[in-house]
Design an enzyme around this catalytic site. Structure first.
Site, PDB file in Angstrom:
ATOM      1  CE1 TYR A 107      27.484  74.268  13.419  1.00  0.00           C
ATOM      2  CE2 TYR A 107      28.140  76.380  13.999  1.00  0.00           C
ATOM      3  CZ  TYR A 107      27.601  75.445  13.779  1.00  0.00           C
ATOM      4  OH  TYR A 107      26.183  76.001  13.229  1.00  0.00           O
ATOM      5  CG  ASN A 135      34.323  73.993  24.310  1.00  0.00           C
ATOM      6  OD1 ASN A 135      32.785  73.260  24.965  1.00  0.00           O
ATOM      7  ND2 ASN A 135      34.297  74.514  23.914  1.00  0.00           N
ATOM      8  CB  SER A 186      37.857  84.270  13.286  1.00  0.00           C
ATOM      9  OG  SER A 186      37.005  85.379  13.629  1.00  0.00           O
ATOM     10  CB  ALA A 187      35.261  87.600  10.526  1.00  0.00           C
ATOM     11  CE1 TYR A 209      39.149  82.436  18.518  1.00  0.00           C
ATOM     12  CE2 TYR A 209      38.370  84.344  17.494  1.00  0.00           C
ATOM     13  CZ  TYR A 209      38.060  83.643  17.628  1.00  0.00           C
ATOM     14  OH  TYR A 209      38.061  82.956  16.493  1.00  0.00           O
ATOM     15  CE  LYS A 262      40.794  81.074  15.507  1.00  0.00           C
ATOM     16  NZ  LYS A 262      41.388  80.036  15.303  1.00  0.00           N
ATOM     17  CE1 TYR A 280      36.491  79.022   8.708  1.00  0.00           C
ATOM     18  CE2 TYR A 280      35.542  78.911  10.769  1.00  0.00           C
ATOM     19  CZ  TYR A 280      36.462  78.569   9.829  1.00  0.00           C
ATOM     20  OH  TYR A 280      37.318  77.890  10.861  1.00  0.00           O
ATOM     21  CG  PHE A 281      32.253  86.806   7.508  1.00  0.00           C
ATOM     22  CD1 PHE A 281      33.309  86.738   6.486  1.00  0.00           C
ATOM     23  CD2 PHE A 281      32.145  87.981   8.449  1.00  0.00           C
ATOM     24  CE1 PHE A 281      33.899  87.689   6.415  1.00  0.00           C
ATOM     25  CE2 PHE A 281      33.447  88.959   7.288  1.00  0.00           C
ATOM     26  CZ  PHE A 281      34.379  88.302   6.961  1.00  0.00           C
ATOM     27  CG  ASN A 282      28.973  85.569  12.793  1.00  0.00           C
ATOM     28  OD1 ASN A 282      29.683  86.777  12.868  1.00  0.00           O
ATOM     29  ND2 ASN A 282      28.061  85.460  14.255  1.00  0.00           N
ATOM     30  NE  ARG A 330      28.785  90.859  14.711  1.00  0.00           N
ATOM     31  CZ  ARG A 330      28.951  91.909  15.120  1.00  0.00           C
ATOM     32  NH1 ARG A 330      28.431  93.611  14.002  1.00  0.00           N
ATOM     33  NH2 ARG A 330      29.370  92.789  16.488  1.00  0.00           N
ATOM     34  CG  ASP A 381      29.511  93.171  20.942  1.00  0.00           C
ATOM     35  OD1 ASP A 381      30.162  92.011  20.366  1.00  0.00           O
ATOM     36  OD2 ASP A 381      28.881  93.112  21.083  1.00  0.00           O
TER      37      ASP A 381
END
Lengths: 371, 371
Positions: free
Chosen positions: B14, B38, B128-129, B156, B160, B197-199, B251, B316
């Site tokens: 992506y 993927n 990643s954040a 995960y 990172k 990065y965030f979302n 988010r 979360d």
């Protein structure tokens, strides 16, 4: 009676070999795996001379993706690993960090993948006080408890930290996955010990087993030993302007026999109490300055050893003294040997084995051993 | 005129594919490396349709120890890498952590070793954040600046974090070693960007390029998109008892075109300013709740999308909103697209490509593209 079968990676190295010895003396079966990159297979004979038992030996490199599969297939009785194999020079890690990530981190991932494939349940990991970084920062955490926030300050410490998280994530996942699958008995079999140790010192009191650094040693006592034998003109003391009682940096020196015993206790604890992943400091709780160490080793040698004060080294911290309370309470472990004994044992080893394991030890030491 | 040649690992994924597109549009030559685990090679045709330029493609697995040596040998003009290739599902990382350590950490060590061997100087890393962990702890650090202490809370995030330290240690060592060797010009060539990065959200406004998750998507918007197309009955909202304005978690959703542009800016900055290793947040600085996102995407679709509140998920956190000030100041970068645009672009992509890249896009979208 054999109580269990243990793979010791890096088992011909300094701490690894003493831990293999402690395991054999406690009736474990031992398989040593080492690539002999920075050690000698001769130490296996010394282990046998002292304990009367011979560990198995497999020459394997931790970065060989199938190496440990082969070891576990050939030794299906192994249910625990004590994992020492690693590069360990802080200074070198700053120059060649990718070697450290490759051997220490990738090597450990490799090992864990093989453990998962072969259901090898327990891992005792040779971590380091280095994962704490500078605990003299605000708030001051000296003596350092396991709860001290981690923050390594060099690549070597970063690799130890990464392996601590990999082991923690791996063991937790094995337990959670087994629990979710309705198998709590399987879940509790998976356990890990993260042993953070301070400064290992000394040698076996027999004088036939000790540290045998290849090339330039990294640590204070081996350097002092080289000054005592004349291999090195004088000791360089890096910094006498620290905020300590005599201006030199403070470290927590632990006798190698106490340290190896700590590994044995941790393994026993994992097998008996199934704690999941747990970290333990292995240290004396007492700090010594560089000048105090020079004095202590000079006393053992019987003459003053020459030194010269040089500027501080980048990355060195004022104080790394452990708080070993948790290991005391939970493992029933404490250090039993003094700094003076460590110095005497080191000097006995050094003067009788100037070539380390590349020569046979004096006949009188071997004769004394047999009594 | 070609301004440089860049390897994009994970370049059919992506964010990777959009970054490859941004690079081509900025006159970089692009080599995409991906194992297609993927993702689909069809995205390369879409990149060409949009940009009029075709990236090179090499199918290579990041855990192949010689894979990148081959890529760099065959493409000696590559001087920079943008590194996306990784496993990325937080939940799965808790079940299969060793897969994550193997692919993400070992794979990156592998890549860095090849970069060292072939003098490939710049690396932009897809961090990643997640490395911040829970920044709502005391003291509250929302919106999160780069100085926020790191403390990932899942495997995960741990992988990172480990790669961030490996890149930092590697680049610092390359610079220090060259400086010590009396070659400051060589030293400053080595640079690294850690992009947290965030979302990521949205798709290309043309409707022919977007996220194409295999299996169950991990993220809110792709899940909502499946609800909109009827692939999924309703959205599960995990927790409406958070301390936010409507009880759902907050988010920071960033349009994929803004995000890919941030990668381009970071690479340009490394090449022009030689900062060594530097971390930058890529986010909007504005947080949205889950309910706000459901509403925004429902508006884009033109009808209310069904959801159901479920209990919070373990791990979360309440709020992950970025402070993007540093990227604004140093990279001259800020987000330019709204959340509404992200939702509209995602819906255009989703309704026109229900099979993702497994089908050709509608003729009218292709025709519109040519105008």
């Amino acid at each position: 009676m054999v109580v269990g079968s243990v793979l010791v990676t890096g088992g011909t190295g300094y701490i690894g070999s003493f831990t293999a010895l402690a395991l054999l003396e406690a009736d474990y079966k031992v398989v040593i795996a080492d690539n002999l990159y920075n050690s000698s297979a001769e130490v296996i004979n010394r282990i046998e001379l002292i304990s009367g038992k011979k560990p198995d030996f497999v020459q394997v490199d931790i970065t060989d993706p199938t190496g440990f599969d082969k070891v576990f297939t050939e030794h299906p009785d192994i249910d625990s690993v004590i994992h020492f194999a690693a590069l360990k020079a802080v200074g070198e890690s700053g120059e060649k960090p990718l070697d450290y990530y490759h051997v220490n981190v990738y090597g450990s991932i490799n090992l864990l993948r093989s453990m998962q494939k072969h259901n090898v349940y327990n891992i005792v990991f040779s971590s380091s006080a280095t994962v704490y970084g500078d605990a003299t920062r605000v708030p001051n955490m000296i003596p350092i408890p396991e709860e001290c926030p981690l923050g390594p300050t060099n690549p070597y410490g970063n690799t130890k930290f990464a392996v601590e998280t990999a082991i923690t994530d791996f063991i937790n996942a094995q337990r959670n996955n087994a629990t979710k699958a309705g198998n709590p008995a399987e879940a509790e079999k998976w356990n890990g010990a993260l042993l953070r140790y301070f400064n290992p010192a000394g040698a076996h009191p027999s004088g036939i087993m000790g540290e045998d650094p290849q090339g330039v040693p990294y640590n204070l006592l081996p350097l002092l030993a080289q000054v005592a034998t004349g291999k090195r003109e004088k000791l360089l003391v890096f910094g006498d302007d620290y905020a300590s009682r005599d201006g030199t940096a403070i470290r927590d020196y632990i006798h190698i026999l106490d340290l190896s015993n700590g590994h044995l206790r941790a393994l026993n604890y994992l097998r008996a109490n199934h704690p999941g992943v747990r970290a333990w400091n292995l240290g004396t709780g007492r700090g010594s300055t560089v000048f105090e160490m020079v004095k202590a080793f000079s006393t053992a040698v019987g003459r003053d050893l020459p030194y010269e004060v040089a500027p501080r080294r980048a990355g060195d911290v004022l104080d790394l003294t452990s708080n070993p309370t948790r290991a005391g309470k939970e493992l029933g472990w404490k250090t039993e040997r003094t700094l003076e004994q460590a110095c005497e044992d080191l000097w006995l080893w050094t003067k009788n084995n100037p070539q380390g394991y590349r020569q046979q030890p004096p006949a009188e030491l071997l004769a004394a051993l047999k009594k």
